[in-house]
Design an enzyme around this catalytic site. Structure first.
Site, PDB file in Angstrom:
ATOM      1  N   MET A  12      -5.555   4.347  18.798  1.00  0.00           N
ATOM      2  CA  MET A  12      -4.391   3.851  18.077  1.00  0.00           C
ATOM      3  C   MET A  12      -4.908   3.433  16.701  1.00  0.00           C
ATOM      4  SD  MET A  12      -1.205   3.584  18.229  1.00  0.00           S
ATOM      5  CE  MET A  12      -0.493   3.435  19.850  1.00  0.00           C
ATOM      6  N   ASP A  13      -4.290   3.964  15.659  1.00  0.00           N
ATOM      7  CA  ASP A  13      -4.714   3.648  14.290  1.00  0.00           C
ATOM      8  C   ASP A  13      -3.898   2.480  13.741  1.00  0.00           C
ATOM      9  OD1 ASP A  13      -6.467   5.742  14.478  1.00  0.00           O
ATOM     10  OD2 ASP A  13      -5.406   7.056  13.066  1.00  0.00           O
ATOM     11  N   GLU A 139     -16.889  11.158  18.469  1.00  0.00           N
ATOM     12  CA  GLU A 139     -16.446   9.790  18.779  1.00  0.00           C
ATOM     13  C   GLU A 139     -16.474   9.541  20.280  1.00  0.00           C
ATOM     14  OE1 GLU A 139     -13.494   8.545  15.093  1.00  0.00           O
ATOM     15  OE2 GLU A 139     -12.609   9.276  16.943  1.00  0.00           O
ATOM     16  N   ALA A 221     -10.480  18.217  -1.632  1.00  0.00           N
ATOM     17  CA  ALA A 221      -9.602  18.940  -2.568  1.00  0.00           C
ATOM     18  C   ALA A 221     -10.233  20.233  -3.079  1.00  0.00           C
ATOM     19  CB  ALA A 221      -9.264  18.020  -3.738  1.00  0.00           C
ATOM     20  N   GLY A 223     -11.669  22.434  -1.326  1.00  0.00           N
ATOM     21  CA  GLY A 223     -11.608  23.502  -0.320  1.00  0.00           C
ATOM     22  C   GLY A 223     -12.779  23.487   0.629  1.00  0.00           C
ATOM     23  N   THR A 246      -6.334  10.669   5.665  1.00  0.00           N
ATOM     24  CA  THR A 246      -6.758  10.482   7.066  1.00  0.00           C
ATOM     25  C   THR A 246      -6.246  11.653   7.916  1.00  0.00           C
ATOM     26  OG1 THR A 246      -6.396   8.128   6.703  1.00  0.00           O
ATOM     27  CG2 THR A 246      -6.849   8.821   8.962  1.00  0.00           C
ATOM     28  N   ASP A 250      -9.384  16.731  10.549  1.00  0.00           N
ATOM     29  CA  ASP A 250      -8.957  17.104  11.908  1.00  0.00           C
ATOM     30  C   ASP A 250      -7.995  18.295  11.848  1.00  0.00           C
ATOM     31  OD1 ASP A 250     -10.464  14.999  12.914  1.00  0.00           O
ATOM     32  OD2 ASP A 250      -8.816  13.587  12.676  1.00  0.00           O
TER      33      ASP A 250
HETATM   34  O1  RIB Z   1     -10.257  11.593  11.515  1.00  0.00           O
HETATM   35  C1  RIB Z   1      -9.340  10.531  11.419  1.00  0.00           C
HETATM   36  C2  RIB Z   1      -9.425   9.672  12.633  1.00  0.00           C
HETATM   37  O2  RIB Z   1     -10.674   9.027  12.650  1.00  0.00           O
HETATM   38  C3  RIB Z   1      -8.415   8.549  12.685  1.00  0.00           C
HETATM   39  O3  RIB Z   1      -7.200   8.928  13.267  1.00  0.00           O
HETATM   40  C4  RIB Z   1      -9.153   7.451  13.428  1.00  0.00           C
HETATM   41  O4  RIB Z   1      -8.616   7.181  14.689  1.00  0.00           O
HETATM   42  C5  RIB Z   1     -10.600   7.934  13.520  1.00  0.00           C
HETATM   43  O5  RIB Z   1     -10.880   8.415  14.772  1.00  0.00           O
END
Ligand code: RIB
Length: 303
Positions: A12-13, A139, A221, A223, A246, A250
Site C-alpha cells: 500500500m503506497d 522487493e 525521459a 528512453g 512512480t 514497472d
Molecule cells: O516502483 C514503484 C513502487 O516501488 C511503489 O509502488 C512502491 O510500493 C515501491 O514498491
C-alpha cells in the site's frame, strides 16, 4: 492472449505530494495525501493486465485492512491471485512516498513481502510453464528471486529480472535471466561497479557490454538502451508532462514482457510509450495505460 506471471511485492503506497522534498530535520507543509495500491510486483501485474495480457501474481499480503483492499484491487484488474497468499499475524507491505516536481523518494517496509517463498514459486510451476514471460523484481527475498530464475530456465520460459531496489547479485543468477532491466544506478550496483561510473553515455554503454545477459537499460525521459549482442541500441523517450514518475519503471517492464514476442526493438519502443503515459497521473497505478492508449500514442508519433 499473452500470458504473464509476475513474482513480486504488493504494497500500500502512502503518497504525499509536496512542493519540494524536506531536508533532514526539516518540517514542511505538503499539498495532498493519498493511500493507493503499489508494490513493484503488483504494479507490473496491473500494467500487464491493462495492456491486455492474462496475468497471474505470486506474492503475499497481510491479514489486515490494507491486505483486503490490495487483494480487491488486484482482483478487479482481472489478475489471477491463486498463488498470492494472505499471512495471518503479518502486516501488508507499505511504501512511504513523497512526490515533488515529478520526482519521488520511497521507503518500503516489506512486511508480508519478506515472506514470499521459493516453495510458492514452485507451486506456481504449472502456471509458469504456460506463460510467455515471467517478471520478477527484488522487493522479495533474493532466494525467491533465484528460485524464479531457475524455474524459468528449467521450463524454457523467459524471465525478465528487474533488479530494483538495487543489490549486487551473483553473476550466475544474471545468466539465467532472459533480460535484466536496470536503470543506470542499478546496473552499477548489480555489477559491483562505482555508481559514479555510469555518468556518461560511454560509461553505461561500457557497463552494458559487461553484463552477462542481454540488458535493457531504462533512462527515464531519455528512453532506453538495449543490447542483446554487439553494440547497445537507443530508443528515444516520448515527451509528456510529468505529474508522478512512480511506477513508470514497472509499466516499462510490464510492457516489455507483454510485447516481447514482437521482437526486442518493438517491445522497447512500446515499453517507452507505455512508461511515458504512466507518469501523467498521481499514484503508481493511476496512469498505467491501456493497450488502446499505447497504440494511439504510437500512431500519433508515426503521423
Ligand atoms: O516502483 C514503484 C513502487 O516501488 C511503489 O509502488 C512502491 O510500493 C515501491 O514498491
Amino acid at each position: 492472449m499473452t500470458r504473464i506471471v509476475v513474482v513480486g511485492s504488493i504494497n500500500m503506497d502512502l503518497v504525499t505530494q509536496a512542493p519540494r522534498f524536506a531536508g533532514p530535520g526539516e518540517t514542511i507543509l505538503g499539498e495532498r495525501f493519498l493511500t493507493v495500491p503499489g508494490g513493484k510486483g503488483a504494479n507490473q501485474a496491473v500494467a500487464a493486465a491493462r495492456l491486455g495480457a492474462e496475468v497471474a501474481l505470486v506474492g503475499a499480503i497481510g491479514a489486515d485492512a490494507f491486505g483486503r483492499q490490495l487483494r480487491q484491487g488486484l482482483a478487479a484488474e482481472g489478475i489471477d491471485l491463486t498463488h498470492t497468499v494472505q499471512l495471518d499475524g503479518c502486516a501488508s507491505g507499505t511504501a512511504s512516498i513523497t512526490v515533488a516536481g515529478g520526482e519521488n523518494q520511497i521507503i518500503v517496509i516489506p512486511a508480508a513481502n519478506a515472506r514470499v517463498t521459493p516453495a510458492q514459486v514452485e507451486q506456481a510451476q504449472a502456471m509458469v510453464a504456460l506463460a510467455d514471460a515471467v517478471l520478477v523484481q527484488m522487493e522479495i527475498p533474493l532466494e525467491t528471486v533465484a528460485a524464479t530464475l531457475r524455474l524459468g530456465q528449467r521450463l524454457g520460459v523467459p524471465v525478465i529480472l528487474n533488479p530494483a531496489p538495487a543489490q549486487k547479485l551473483p553473476t550466475d543468477w544474471l545468466k539465467l535471466a532472459r533480460y535484466v532491466t536496470p536503470n543506470q544506478h542499478e546496473l552499477a550496483i548489480l555489477l559491483d561497479a562505482d555508481p559514479t561510473e555510469t555518468d556518461s553515455t560511454k560509461d553505461f554503454r561500457d557497463l552494458m557490454q559487461r553484463t552477462p545477459c542481454p540488458v535493457v537499460l531504462t533512462r527515464g525521459a531519455e528512453g532506453a538502451w538495449y543490447r542483446e549482442s554487439g553494440e547497445p541500441q537507443h530508443q528515444a523517450g516520448f515527451k509528456v508532462d510529468v505529474i508522478d514518475s512512480t511506477g513508470a519503471g514497472d509499466t516499462f517492464n510490464a510492457a516489455l514482457a507483454v510485447f516481447l514476442h514482437e521482437g526486442l526493438p518493438q517491445a522497447v519502443r512500446k515499453a517507452c510509450a507505455a512508461a511515458a503515459l504512466s507518469v501523467a497521473k498521481l499514484g503508481a497505478q493511476g496512469g498505467m495505460p491501456t493497450l488502446h492508449e499505447v497504440e494511439t500514442l504510437l500512431a500519433l508519433q508515426a503521423s
